[in-house]
Design a protein around this motif. Structure first.
Motif, short mmCIF file in Angstrom:
data_model
loop_
_atom_site.label_atom_id
_atom_site.label_comp_id
_atom_site.label_asym_id
_atom_site.label_seq_id
_atom_site.Cartn_x
_atom_site.Cartn_y
_atom_site.Cartn_z
N GLY A 1 0.81 -1.21 0.00
CA GLY A 1 0.00 0.00 0.00
C GLY A 1 0.84 1.26 0.00
O GLY A 1 2.06 1.22 0.22
N PHE A 2 0.18 2.38 -0.26
CA PHE A 2 0.80 3.69 -0.21
C PHE A 2 0.17 4.46 0.94
O PHE A 2 -1.00 4.29 1.25
N TRP A 3 0.94 5.35 1.56
CA TRP A 3 0.39 6.22 2.58
C TRP A 3 0.76 7.64 2.25
O TRP A 3 1.62 7.91 1.42
N MET A 4 0.10 8.58 2.92
CA MET A 4 0.23 10.00 2.60
C MET A 4 0.88 10.79 3.74
O MET A 4 0.70 11.99 3.83
N LYS A 5 1.66 10.12 4.58
CA LYS A 5 2.33 10.81 5.68
C LYS A 5 3.17 11.96 5.14
O LYS A 5 3.95 11.80 4.20
N ASN A 6 2.97 13.14 5.71
CA ASN A 6 3.69 14.36 5.33
C ASN A 6 3.48 14.76 3.88
O ASN A 6 4.27 15.50 3.31
N THR A 7 2.42 14.28 3.25
CA THR A 7 2.06 14.71 1.90
C THR A 7 1.00 15.78 2.06
O THR A 7 0.00 15.60 2.74
N LEU A 8 1.23 16.91 1.42
CA LEU A 8 0.42 18.10 1.66
C LEU A 8 -0.69 18.31 0.64
O LEU A 8 -1.55 19.16 0.84
N ILE A 9 -0.64 17.57 -0.47
CA ILE A 9 -1.63 17.78 -1.54
C ILE A 9 -2.42 16.49 -1.77
O ILE A 9 -1.88 15.40 -1.67
N PRO A 10 -3.72 16.61 -2.08
CA PRO A 10 -4.52 15.42 -2.37
C PRO A 10 -4.10 14.83 -3.72
O PRO A 10 -3.83 15.56 -4.67
N LEU A 11 -4.03 13.52 -3.78
CA LEU A 11 -3.54 12.84 -4.98
C LEU A 11 -4.48 11.73 -5.43
O LEU A 11 -5.22 11.16 -4.63
N SER A 12 -4.39 11.42 -6.73
CA SER A 12 -4.96 10.19 -7.27
C SER A 12 -3.78 9.32 -7.67
O SER A 12 -2.74 9.82 -8.11
N ILE A 13 -3.94 8.02 -7.54
CA ILE A 13 -2.87 7.08 -7.87
C ILE A 13 -3.44 5.96 -8.73
O ILE A 13 -4.51 5.42 -8.44
N ALA A 14 -2.72 5.66 -9.82
CA ALA A 14 -3.08 4.54 -10.69
C ALA A 14 -2.00 3.47 -10.53
O ALA A 14 -0.82 3.74 -10.67
N PHE A 15 -2.44 2.26 -10.22
CA PHE A 15 -1.53 1.12 -10.09
C PHE A 15 -1.56 0.36 -11.41
O PHE A 15 -2.63 0.07 -11.93
N PHE A 16 -0.37 0.04 -11.96
CA PHE A 16 -0.32 -0.62 -13.25
C PHE A 16 0.68 -1.77 -13.26
O PHE A 16 1.58 -1.84 -12.42
N ASP A 17 0.48 -2.68 -14.22
CA ASP A 17 1.36 -3.85 -14.34
C ASP A 17 2.58 -3.52 -15.19
O ASP A 17 2.74 -2.40 -15.68
#
Length: 151
Positions: free
Chosen positions: A75-91
């Motif tokens: 998984g990914f976490w957003m600790k100390n990330t200041l902006i909202p993000l979208s994430i795409a997981f790909f093969d």
């Protein structure tokens, strides 16, 4: 703030300022539409751990691509990330398997965003970037940045 916590915070800030990322380009393609991005490449464990932490802004046509040497389900976490993000997981072939939206997190405990799929790359952009373009799982990530995939 306790002195030890303050020293750790200063160390994290120094790391954030000193770590550099290769820059490249890629496109997200679905059907006849191609959406180009300028990306920073997180291709080492150190760069992957840092990600977009402490960034105050991300341009609309910018992102960060995470390239892993082997498949993962982590998984990914957003600790100390200041902006909202979208994430795409790909093969490894660049096919997007899942897209998630993530919220900034400044204090523990921060949620971990698990995609529920095995992936080998991930693309972070401003939250809503994929949705605004009508991009869904099955779209492809292509381009120069993928040539930097660790072996």
């Amino acid at each position: 703030m306790r002195p030890l916590a303050f020293a750790l915070l200063l160390g994290l800030l120094a790391l954030a300022q000193g770590l550099t990322f290769p820059r490249s380009t890629l496109q997200v393609v679905q059907g006849e539409k191609r959406y180009p991005l300028r990306v920073e490449v997180a291709d080492t464990p150190e760069r992957q751990a840092q990600g977009l932490m402490f960034r105050k802004a991300l341009g609309e046509e910018e992102g960060m691509v995470f390239l892993f040497s082997s498949p993962t389900a982590g998984g990914f976490w957003m600790k100390n990330t200041l902006i909202p993000l979208s994430i795409a997981f790909f093969d490894r072939q660049g096919t997007i398997l899942r897209i998630l939206d993530m919220e900034p997190c400044r204090a523990d405990p921060c949620p971990v965003y698990y995609p529920g799929v095995v992936y080998q790359g991930a693309l972070e952009v401003n939250r809503g970037w994929f949705q605004r373009r009508g991009l869904t799982p099955g779209a492809k990530v292509e381009g120069e940045a993928l040539k930097l995939w660790p072996r």
